[in-house]
Write a protein that holds these residues in place. Structure first.
Motif, short mmCIF file in Angstrom:
data_model
loop_
_atom_site.label_atom_id
_atom_site.label_comp_id
_atom_site.label_asym_id
_atom_site.label_seq_id
_atom_site.Cartn_x
_atom_site.Cartn_y
_atom_site.Cartn_z
N ASP A 28 -7.77 -3.03 5.09
CA ASP A 28 -7.71 -3.70 3.89
C ASP A 28 -6.46 -4.84 3.80
OD1 ASP A 28 -9.46 -1.97 2.83
OD2 ASP A 28 -8.06 -0.36 2.28
N LEU A 29 -5.40 -4.47 4.45
CA LEU A 29 -4.35 -5.41 4.42
C LEU A 29 -4.82 -6.68 5.01
CD1 LEU A 29 -1.14 -6.13 4.72
CD2 LEU A 29 -1.29 -5.50 6.95
N ALA A 30 -5.36 -6.75 6.04
CA ALA A 30 -6.03 -7.81 6.57
C ALA A 30 -7.02 -8.70 5.70
CB ALA A 30 -6.64 -7.70 7.97
N PRO A 46 -4.54 -5.28 19.45
CA PRO A 46 -3.40 -4.54 19.73
C PRO A 46 -3.54 -3.12 19.51
CG PRO A 46 -2.72 -6.46 18.48
CD PRO A 46 -4.18 -6.59 18.52
N CYS A 47 -4.37 -2.71 18.50
CA CYS A 47 -4.77 -1.42 18.11
C CYS A 47 -5.49 -0.76 19.29
CB CYS A 47 -5.53 -1.38 16.86
SG CYS A 47 -4.50 -1.35 15.27
N ARG A 99 -5.04 -10.29 16.01
CA ARG A 99 -3.52 -9.85 15.49
C ARG A 99 -3.66 -8.45 15.25
NH1 ARG A 99 -1.12 -14.66 14.94
NH2 ARG A 99 -2.46 -16.43 14.28
N ILE A 100 -4.74 -7.67 14.94
CA ILE A 100 -5.02 -6.29 14.59
C ILE A 100 -5.64 -5.49 15.44
CG2 ILE A 100 -5.54 -4.75 12.70
CD1 ILE A 100 -4.43 -7.10 10.76
N ASP A 144 -8.71 -13.83 13.51
CA ASP A 144 -7.50 -13.58 13.23
C ASP A 144 -7.31 -11.83 13.33
OD1 ASP A 144 -5.81 -15.82 12.89
OD2 ASP A 144 -7.04 -16.24 11.12
N VAL A 145 -8.28 -11.22 12.52
CA VAL A 145 -8.28 -9.73 12.62
C VAL A 145 -8.19 -9.27 14.11
CG1 VAL A 145 -9.38 -7.77 11.67
CG2 VAL A 145 -9.06 -9.80 10.27
N GLU A 205 -6.48 1.23 6.38
CA GLU A 205 -5.68 0.38 5.46
C GLU A 205 -5.03 -0.80 6.06
OE1 GLU A 205 -4.96 3.48 6.77
OE2 GLU A 205 -3.79 4.88 5.81
N MET A 206 -5.17 -0.97 7.45
CA MET A 206 -4.63 -2.27 8.08
C MET A 206 -5.74 -3.05 7.91
SD MET A 206 -3.25 -1.90 11.66
CE MET A 206 -1.51 -1.01 11.60
N VAL A 252 1.75 0.41 6.41
CA VAL A 252 1.02 -0.55 7.29
C VAL A 252 1.46 -1.45 8.17
CG1 VAL A 252 -1.60 -1.14 7.38
CG2 VAL A 252 -0.77 -0.09 4.97
N PHE A 257 -1.75 -15.60 9.05
CA PHE A 257 -3.18 -15.41 8.82
C PHE A 257 -3.46 -16.84 7.70
CE2 PHE A 257 -5.60 -11.60 9.33
CZ PHE A 257 -4.68 -10.94 10.29
N PRO A 314 -6.77 1.59 11.56
CA PRO A 314 -6.56 2.56 10.54
C PRO A 314 -7.25 1.62 9.45
CG PRO A 314 -4.40 2.59 11.75
CD PRO A 314 -5.34 1.63 12.28
N GLY A 346 -7.93 -12.76 5.91
CA GLY A 346 -8.08 -13.05 7.58
C GLY A 346 -9.38 -13.37 7.90
N PHE A 357 0.78 -1.17 -0.09
CA PHE A 357 0.01 -0.14 -0.11
C PHE A 357 0.84 1.36 -0.09
CE2 PHE A 357 -2.43 -3.56 1.77
CZ PHE A 357 -3.55 -3.39 1.47
#
Lengths: 278, 260
Positions: free
Chosen positions: B156-158, B175-176, B171-172, B167-168, B153-154, A107, A124, B151, B163, A103
């Motif tokens: 989107d990455l997942a 912690p955020c 892992r995301i 998992d999301v 974008e994070m 990220v 994942f 965010p 994911g 991106f």
């Protein structure tokens, strides 16, 4: 050297024959995108293009032309409003499995070390890290990050962070790499370095790359073919094959052939009325 | 101007301690000069003397209050975080359960305290319940905020990593949410302490809240202040433990602070 306006209408030319021999990786037919309900905004005109396996394609266009939207459609992050889109022969209705994406912002997850960040895709997939450890080390070395694997992202420069993001996208060895203005936020020097590094890794692996940028020299330097998008709603205004020998060097940017491609695109942008002060 | 040495952690600690010392000095000197009667405002020395007269007893009363506070706080964290996850993950709960919780939050929780005595009796349960109720909202509101602060974008990455929800979340999202969750927990810890004291005001035979109320009945102001001192010290220790835990759990945040 083959320059084609609306390339699909004129199937002659050496590069086209080349492309026909490799299997198709990404195929878009009349892909368009509208936003909103009644007073909808058309972000993307009907885009039709074919990307062969192992090709490096850049999508170049002014900001707001829908190039990112198109990439997000390929990535399965957005659904096209019309047309068909297939990756590896399969219609895209969710993110393709054999794909990595980089991106504009890196990220990276601030709470993980660089090393642990790179393994995120493996986690994942619920796979063991073991078989990928050697590959991770190689990638880190290739991108000059060896020795920084235990660092946390906030401790690294923007260029190093984006390098780590590319490593993360490549860890599972995807055949398709999507890059959404990956170097847009970096300084010119770092950007040049990363362009050279990206070309090197592409030459070594021959992944299919779809690269979004608004930098003309960057697109010419990296690409086999450039698809130039018009302003919104984005349509393909020009499809330009870049016949420059590889590996390309930074110094080539001063050679007439290179500049010929650049000015070709710049003229097109001028015709679109993008540089009106000139 | 504050020089470089006083900007460090040790320097800041020295500044904090000396501000306390100056505060107590002014208090001591002022009450002696103006001859303030101990029943209105005892001097710090008198308060310390009261504490020293029966330290074991104060510690025991503090221990009761501490247990109630920790039980209420712990329940608030566990239930609050679980509910926050549900609110963020299940869309319909946002406009139903979360809206309901936000509306309930406007009710002054202290006003509800006597009800808990009717419902739960005079044992430790009503105190824990009040402590929980006061702390709970701070946890839920900050945890929901944190879980939503990811965010885009994070996410989107997942999504490109295909994911799953779990998992999301693990892992995301979680912690955020941690910085926000810790902010909520720090507020909730002080509130849980308020809740236990209120609970002990309403009906109790022990705890620092009871000590304050009983001493007030006999105009034993030094004892009231002694209990307040123990409460303040306990509250500070609990806050400090949370800050320590925060630094342990989020080293990346600490590393950010070191750079600037």
């Amino acid at each position: 050297m083959v320059i084609m306006a609306q390339a699909r209408a004129t199937p002659e030319g050496a590069a086209t024959t080349d492309r026909a021999s490799a299997p198709v990786h990404v195929e878009a037919v009349g892909v368009c995108k509208h936003y909103g309900g009644r007073e909808s905004v058309q972000a993307l005109g009907a885009i039709s293009l074919t990307i062969a396996k192992g090709q490096f394609i850049s999508i170049l266009g002014p900001s707001g032309c829908g190039k990112t939207t198109f990439l997000r459609c390929i990535a399965g992050l957005e659904k096209p409003s019309g047309g068909t889109l297939a990756v590896g022969g399969q219609t895209v209705d969710r993110p393709p499995s054999d794909m990595g994406m980089v991106f504009q912002r890196d990220v990276l997850l601030d709470w993980r070390t660089i090393y642990d960040n790179i393994f995120l895709p493996i986690e994942f997939r619920h796979e063991s890290r073991k078989p990928y450890e050697k590959r991770a080390q190689e990638l880190l070395k290739l991108f000059g990050l060896a020795g920084f694997d235990r660092h946390f992202p906030p401790q690294l420069s923007g260029g190093m962070r984006q390098r780590a993001a590319i490593c993360r996208a490549l860890i599972a060895d995807p055949s398709l790499l999507l890059m959404d203005e990956p170097f847009g936020a970096l300084d010119a020097m770092t950007r040049d370095q990363l362009n050279v590094e990206l070309q090197r890794i592409w030459q070594a692996t021959h992944k299919t790359v779809v690269f979004i940028t608004h930098s003309i020299p960057e697109a010419v330097f990296l690409s086999d073919r450039i698809e130039v998008f018009s302003p919104r709603p984005g349509r393909i205004a020009l499809s330009l094959d870049i016949d420059l020998p590889r590996p390309r060097r930074m110094a080539m940017r001063h050679e007439p052939e290179f500049n010929h491609y650049c000015s070709k695109i710049r003229e097109l942008f001028e015709d679109m009325g993008l540089f009106q002060e000139e | 101007m504050v020089n470089g040495k006083l900007n460090g952690r040790v320097g800041r600690g020295i500044l904090t301690v000396s501000s306390f010392v100056i505060f107590f000095l002014i208090w001591q000197v002022a009450s002696q000069i103006f001859g303030i009667r101990p029943v209105i405002l005892p001097t710090p020395v008198a308060i310390l003397r009261e504490l020293a007269s029966s330290p074991g007893w104060y510690l025991l009363q503090g221990w009761y209050t501490l247990l109630t506070t920790l039980a209420g706080f712990g329940l608030a964290v566990v239930i609050g975080v679980l509910l926050s996850i549900l609110i963020v993950e299940v869309k319909i709960l946002d406009s139903t359960l979360y809206a309901f919780i936000l509306a309930l939050n406007t009710v002054p929780k202290v006003a509800v305290a006597p009800l808990f005595v009717i419902w739960l009796g005079t044992g430790s349960q009503p105190k824990i319940a009040i402590s929980f109720l006061i702390a709970f909202f701070a946890i839920v509101i900050d945890a929901v905020l944190g879980l939503r602060s990811v965010p885009p974008e994070m996410l989107d990455l997942a999504a490109t990593l295909r994911g799953g929800r779990w998992d999301v979340l693990r892992r995301i999202r979680f912690p955020c949410a941690l910085p926000s969750l810790f902010a909520g927990m720090k507020v909730a810890m002080s509130l849980a302490l308020v809740g236990s004291v209120v609970g002990e005001f309403v009906a109790s035979e022990h705890g620092l809240g009871y000590v304050i109320l009983a001493a007030q009945g006999t105009f034993d102001t030094p004892r009231v202040f002694a209990a307040i001192f123990v409460l303040a010290a306990g509250g500070m220790v609990l806050f400090w433990i949370l800050s320590l835990l925060e630094r342990r759990v989020m080293p990346w945040h600490a590393s950010l602070q070191v750079r600037h």
